[in-house]
Design an enzyme around this catalytic site. Structure first.
Site, PDB file in Angstrom:
ATOM      1  N   ASP A 153      38.809  44.898  43.535  1.00 43.48           N
ATOM      2  CA  ASP A 153      39.222  46.001  44.403  1.00 43.48           C
ATOM      3  C   ASP A 153      38.978  47.352  43.749  1.00 43.48           C
ATOM      4  O   ASP A 153      38.611  47.452  42.580  1.00 43.48           O
ATOM      5  CB  ASP A 153      40.714  45.885  44.721  1.00 43.48           C
ATOM      6  CG  ASP A 153      41.037  44.641  45.529  1.00 43.48           C
ATOM      7  OD1 ASP A 153      40.136  44.146  46.208  1.00 43.48           O
ATOM      8  OD2 ASP A 153      42.193  44.186  45.464  1.00 43.48           O
ATOM      9  N   TYR A 256      42.429  36.597  34.664  1.00 44.15           N
ATOM     10  CA  TYR A 256      42.694  38.032  34.776  1.00 44.15           C
ATOM     11  C   TYR A 256      43.786  38.416  33.791  1.00 44.15           C
ATOM     12  O   TYR A 256      44.619  37.592  33.392  1.00 44.15           O
ATOM     13  CB  TYR A 256      43.166  38.379  36.191  1.00 44.15           C
ATOM     14  CG  TYR A 256      42.056  38.536  37.206  1.00 44.15           C
ATOM     15  CD1 TYR A 256      41.549  39.791  37.517  1.00 44.15           C
ATOM     16  CD2 TYR A 256      41.514  37.425  37.845  1.00 44.15           C
ATOM     17  CE1 TYR A 256      40.540  39.937  38.453  1.00 44.15           C
ATOM     18  CE2 TYR A 256      40.500  37.562  38.788  1.00 44.15           C
ATOM     19  CZ  TYR A 256      40.019  38.826  39.083  1.00 44.15           C
ATOM     20  OH  TYR A 256      39.017  38.970  40.004  1.00 44.15           O
TER      21      TYR A 256
END
Length: 527
Positions: A153, A256
């Site tokens: 994003d 992540y």
């Protein structure tokens, strides 16, 4: 009887007609044979809705590519004539994987998107300027088999994004140079000696493939591409792959990292704000949502001074880890994304682990790094998981609210933590490596092994962490986020949700964040 005679007669007539038809077909085939070049290639045009008489090359470039004139005008990019050193050499087309690192602050996300500056568009521009894709393919990623392992994003960073594509390479970049061959020979002989074998008898010692060859093979091409990229996008590695390699479908796990400033774990943020003269008026039903920067610079500075020396307690960290552990295994995450309803199977995701690391102090501020490893993630999923875990760790929410949020039939509102703390840390291709095991000439896609690529990866990961710290100093995204959590009164919402009195705390999770809007996807990460 008449009926039987008729059937028999009809059968004979049909057989005669069939024989005549076969003979006619043979004559037509023999007399009307045409070469392939005489037949128009229209086998795929109807399926995709293209004009049968038009070639795919006539399609305009993607509107998010710098091959599109509108994008160049919007962002002031020029396409000067390309003068590539070595362009008089012969080139070879090869399928490769790129290990990429980027700082996502200036970009609207990774994926190419019309009217927005994306990381993919910057990489494609560099590939074009480096002569690795042709004029004809520029702006048409499908023409060079572009695929990406994750879709990040707006504002999200990465030090291990992997993309696969076909590139044009010079022969000297594909074939090892004499210097590289000598280095490979030295490494092979050393390996034979270490094994105790006779070097003179082992005639294959100087020809055997070694990891050194894969590291050196495309190093010149990697450097050539990196010359045309901005400083916030780096190429950590370039490796040859099988022809059918697809980064999107063949990445089987991804990790992540999210950096949490410890001051977010303070147990009474409303009091912290009040002590600085900031009145927190809870959002009322029907009231418009708060602005994206609700605190003034003076208010932010006062809060920052009050919290930057805060240190988390062992109890808070224990609650944080207990919350993160609730995500492990396969669970429905419809409450941790957008666009999915309870019970939809595509909301199910498998989390292998979600763990915090020891706190670290950077420039006087304590940070808690967290790592989450899973197969794939939905849009905003990780940031929402972090948001709820922080609320549990600071005592604003009971641990039981997580069971409700992870129930496939329940609907629970969850906040969304700032994008600035999130980055893609590592991508894994275990299945691909096993499938190509018989092809020893191609390297594994495994950056956990020590070597130059891993050293570059470590350096870029450190750069991202430093950037996150500096960005918070300048923008105070986490302080603004904590104010909004109090404004939307999540603490009271959690209590009423558990009691069965569901009241919506506003549309904060959807409206107060500037993240790139992309649909949840089963194979790519948009976290």
């Amino acid at each position: 009887m008449a009926g039987d005679n008729t059937n028999e007669s009809g059968s004979n007539n049909n057989n005669n007609k069939s024989g005549q038809k076969r003979n006619s077909n043979r004559r037509n085939n023999n007399s009307n044979k045409r070469s392939k070049k005489d037949v128009p290639n229209t086998h795929h045009t109807r399926k995709h809705g293209f004009d049968e008489n038009k070639d795919d090359r006539d399609k305009p470039p993607h509107e998010g590519s710098f091959a599109f004139e509108g994008m160049r005008q919007q962002f002031g990019v020029s396409l000067e004539p390309r003068t590539i050193i070595g362009e008089d050499q012969n080139t070879l087309k090869r399928k490769v994987a790129l290990l990429l690192g980027f700082v996502g602050t200036k970009y609207a996300g990774f994926q190419i998107n019309g009217g927005q500056r994306s990381i993919q568009a910057e990489i494609e521009l560099a590939l074009y300027r480096a002569g690795m894709i042709s004029d004809m393919n520029f702006g048409k990623p499908h023409k060079y088999s572009w695929s990406m392992s994750a879709r990040t994003d707006k504002g999200v960073h990465a030090c291990a994004q992997v993309c696969s594509l076909k590139v044009e390479l010079f022969e000297t970049e594909v074939q090892p140079s004499q210097q590289q061959l000598k280095e490979m020979e030295k490494q092979n002989i050393a390996a034979v000696k270490e094994s105790g074998e006779d070097v003179e008898k082992d005639v294959g010692a100087t020809k055997r493939s070694t990891p050194v060859s894969s590291e050196l093979e495309l190093e010149a091409a990697r450097k050539r591409l990196e010359e045309y990229l901005p400083p916030d996008i780096r190429v950590m590695d370039m490796l040859r792959t099988t022809r059918n390699m697809c980064a999107k479908t063949q990445r089987d796990r991804v990790r992540y990292q999210y950096m949490i400033p410890s001051f977010m774990l303070q147990e009474d943020w409303k009091q912290v704000l009040t002590d600085q003269g900031i009145t927190v008026e809870v959002k009322q039903e029907g009231e418009e949502n708060a602005k994206r920067t609700p605190l003034t610079e003076e208010q932010v500075a006062a809060v920052k001074t009050a919290v930057e020396g805060y240190r988390s307690t062992e109890e808070q960290r224990s609650r944080l880890q207990a919350a993160l552990d609730r995500y492990k295994g396969t669970n429905p995450f419809h409450n941790f994304t957008k666009g999915l309803q309870p019970g939809q199977p595509q909301a199910n995701r498998f989390i292998e682990y979600f763990r915090m690391q020891d706190p670290i102090v950077i420039d006087g501020v304590e940070w808690i790094p967290t790592q989450v490893l899973g197969q794939s993630f939905l849009l905003h999923q990780i940031r929402k998981m972090i948001s709820m875990a922080i609320d549990v760790a600071r005592g604003a929410a009971p641990l039981e609210i997580m069971d409700k949020a992870l129930n496939k039939t329940e609907r629970v509102r969850v906040g969304i933590a700032p994008a600035q703390g999130l980055f893609l840390e590592m991508s894994f291709f275990g299945g691909y490596n096993r499938r190509k095991a018989q092809n020893q000439d191609l390297p594994n896609l495994d950056w956990s092994q020590e070597g130059p690529a891993k050293e570059r990866w470590k350096a870029f990961r450190h750069k991202i962490r430093q950037h996150i710290v500096e960005e918070e100093k300048q923008q105070s995204n986490f302080i603004q986020y904590m104010f909004l959590q109090e404004y939307y009164n999540f603490t009271n919402y959690y209590k009423e949700a558990l009691a069965g009195k569901i009241t919506e705390p506003g549309a904060y999770a959807e409206s107060s964040d500037g993240a790139q809007e992309t649909k949840p996807d089963d194979t790519t990460s948009s976290s």
